[in-house]
Design a protein around this motif. Sequence first.
Motif, PDB file in Angstrom:
ATOM      1  N   PHE A   1       0.871  -1.073  -0.038  1.00 53.62           N
ATOM      2  CA  PHE A   1      -0.045  -0.064  -0.079  1.00 53.62           C
ATOM      3  C   PHE A   1       1.005   1.588  -0.152  1.00 53.62           C
ATOM      4  O   PHE A   1       0.819   2.277  -0.825  1.00 53.62           O
ATOM      5  CB  PHE A   1      -0.888   0.068   1.032  1.00 53.62           C
ATOM      6  CG  PHE A   1      -1.897   1.093   1.283  1.00 53.62           C
ATOM      7  CD1 PHE A   1      -3.106   1.138   0.569  1.00 53.62           C
ATOM      8  CD2 PHE A   1      -1.755   2.195   2.145  1.00 53.62           C
ATOM      9  CE1 PHE A   1      -3.726   2.310   0.536  1.00 53.62           C
ATOM     10  CE2 PHE A   1      -2.473   3.280   2.322  1.00 53.62           C
ATOM     11  CZ  PHE A   1      -3.509   3.316   1.289  1.00 53.62           C
ATOM     12  N   LEU A   2       1.884   1.200   0.654  1.00 57.34           N
ATOM     13  CA  LEU A   2       2.828   2.538   0.800  1.00 57.34           C
ATOM     14  C   LEU A   2       3.554   2.647  -0.395  1.00 57.34           C
ATOM     15  O   LEU A   2       3.792   3.996  -0.777  1.00 57.34           O
ATOM     16  CB  LEU A   2       3.987   2.263   1.913  1.00 57.34           C
ATOM     17  CG  LEU A   2       3.158   2.429   3.421  1.00 57.34           C
ATOM     18  CD1 LEU A   2       4.351   2.091   4.445  1.00 57.34           C
ATOM     19  CD2 LEU A   2       2.720   3.781   3.691  1.00 57.34           C
ATOM     20  N   ALA A   3       3.689   1.667  -1.174  1.00 57.81           N
ATOM     21  CA  ALA A   3       4.383   1.779  -2.464  1.00 57.81           C
ATOM     22  C   ALA A   3       3.507   2.549  -3.533  1.00 57.81           C
ATOM     23  O   ALA A   3       3.981   3.544  -4.291  1.00 57.81           O
ATOM     24  CB  ALA A   3       4.806   0.704  -3.094  1.00 57.81           C
ATOM     25  N   ALA A   4       2.340   2.520  -3.413  1.00 63.05           N
ATOM     26  CA  ALA A   4       1.388   3.193  -4.217  1.00 63.05           C
ATOM     27  C   ALA A   4       0.668   4.496  -3.543  1.00 63.05           C
ATOM     28  O   ALA A   4      -0.095   5.211  -4.164  1.00 63.05           O
ATOM     29  CB  ALA A   4      -0.010   2.368  -4.531  1.00 63.05           C
ATOM     30  N   GLN A 151       0.959   2.538 -10.288  1.00 63.14           N
ATOM     31  CA  GLN A 151       1.097   1.908  -9.042  1.00 63.14           C
ATOM     32  C   GLN A 151       2.091   0.514  -9.394  1.00 63.14           C
ATOM     33  O   GLN A 151       2.759  -0.043  -8.577  1.00 63.14           O
ATOM     34  CB  GLN A 151      -0.036   1.351  -8.199  1.00 63.14           C
ATOM     35  CG  GLN A 151      -1.118   0.567  -9.122  1.00 63.14           C
ATOM     36  CD  GLN A 151      -0.820  -0.883  -8.773  1.00 63.14           C
ATOM     37  OE1 GLN A 151      -0.293  -1.296  -7.837  1.00 63.14           O
ATOM     38  NE2 GLN A 151      -1.476  -1.766  -9.427  1.00 63.14           N
ATOM     39  N   ILE A 152       2.074  -0.094 -10.464  1.00 62.51           N
ATOM     40  CA  ILE A 152       2.807  -1.222 -11.056  1.00 62.51           C
ATOM     41  C   ILE A 152       4.215  -0.758 -10.998  1.00 62.51           C
ATOM     42  O   ILE A 152       4.967  -1.445 -10.422  1.00 62.51           O
ATOM     43  CB  ILE A 152       2.334  -1.635 -12.222  1.00 62.51           C
ATOM     44  CG1 ILE A 152       1.131  -2.480 -12.220  1.00 62.51           C
ATOM     45  CG2 ILE A 152       3.408  -2.568 -13.049  1.00 62.51           C
ATOM     46  CD1 ILE A 152       0.180  -2.991 -13.397  1.00 62.51           C
ATOM     47  N   ALA A 153       4.371   0.381 -11.659  1.00 65.24           N
ATOM     48  CA  ALA A 153       5.982   0.925 -11.587  1.00 65.24           C
ATOM     49  C   ALA A 153       6.296   1.180 -10.283  1.00 65.24           C
ATOM     50  O   ALA A 153       7.613   1.047  -9.938  1.00 65.24           O
ATOM     51  CB  ALA A 153       5.807   1.932 -12.578  1.00 65.24           C
ATOM     52  N   VAL A 167      10.533  -0.737 -15.948  1.00 61.76           N
ATOM     53  CA  VAL A 167       9.176  -0.031 -15.858  1.00 61.76           C
ATOM     54  C   VAL A 167       8.774   0.574 -17.198  1.00 61.76           C
ATOM     55  O   VAL A 167       8.226   1.556 -17.341  1.00 61.76           O
ATOM     56  CB  VAL A 167       9.416   1.082 -14.728  1.00 61.76           C
ATOM     57  CG1 VAL A 167       9.118   0.572 -13.355  1.00 61.76           C
ATOM     58  CG2 VAL A 167      10.487   2.035 -14.890  1.00 61.76           C
ATOM     59  N   ILE A 168       9.444   0.162 -18.221  1.00 58.79           N
ATOM     60  CA  ILE A 168       9.250   0.795 -19.520  1.00 58.79           C
ATOM     61  C   ILE A 168       7.816   0.567 -19.834  1.00 58.79           C
ATOM     62  O   ILE A 168       7.165   1.403 -20.622  1.00 58.79           O
ATOM     63  CB  ILE A 168      10.214   0.261 -20.579  1.00 58.79           C
ATOM     64  CG1 ILE A 168      11.837   0.759 -20.263  1.00 58.79           C
ATOM     65  CG2 ILE A 168       9.813   0.499 -22.103  1.00 58.79           C
ATOM     66  CD1 ILE A 168      12.787   0.197 -21.315  1.00 58.79           C
ATOM     67  N   ALA A 169       7.178  -0.645 -19.763  1.00 57.55           N
ATOM     68  CA  ALA A 169       5.974  -1.037 -20.210  1.00 57.55           C
ATOM     69  C   ALA A 169       4.920  -0.262 -19.566  1.00 57.55           C
ATOM     70  O   ALA A 169       4.035   0.406 -20.148  1.00 57.55           O
ATOM     71  CB  ALA A 169       5.660  -2.464 -20.128  1.00 57.55           C
ATOM     72  N   PRO A 170       5.062   0.061 -18.042  1.00 59.65           N
ATOM     73  CA  PRO A 170       4.018   0.833 -17.679  1.00 59.65           C
ATOM     74  C   PRO A 170       4.264   2.251 -18.077  1.00 59.65           C
ATOM     75  O   PRO A 170       3.189   2.847 -18.171  1.00 59.65           O
ATOM     76  CB  PRO A 170       4.316   0.695 -16.013  1.00 59.65           C
ATOM     77  CG  PRO A 170       4.905  -0.530 -15.955  1.00 59.65           C
ATOM     78  CD  PRO A 170       5.859  -0.849 -17.221  1.00 59.65           C
TER      79      PRO A 170
END
Length: 176
Positions: A1-4, A151-153, A167-170
Amino acid sequence: FLAALAGMLLTNLCMSVTSLGLVAERENGTYEQMLALPTQPLEIVIGKLVPYVGLSYVVLALATRGSGFVFGVWPTGSVLALLVVTLPFVLASLSVGVFVSAVAHTSAQAVFITVFAILPSMVLSGVMFPYQLMPDAARAIGGVLPLRWYQIASRRITLRGAGIEEVIAPTLMLTV
């Protein structure tokens, strides 16, 4: 949660401030005065959005530092990658706010529409509920939301130690 957390804060900030700021300009009559100047409407909107980009990076710094100091969750990956992926996310969120301001005629309408843009973003992006456990229709909607890809990245960078190449795709999805 904290990462997002930064993504959630940036979604609220960008959509709310942009939609309310531009609608308030129209309500006060100052937007029409600015249109009388020798500037294009696009230049006026860009001029209103540039400070929000800077403010968004301040919020990003506060969110990452706050989660680090309070909970010990520091980004283990490339901070440069986090800064790079934040720009298209902020621009996408600001664009939603500009769209809301174009649709809304009053500040009350802007608040109402903004709430109904922010809430699905929080719920369907995978921040609050596991994305894999959602029904297919909910995942399809969540797949077009900017917060989903940010949030994925952010989680890859913060929790897995990812660099820019992971993280190129996100980032491309956010750019699209």
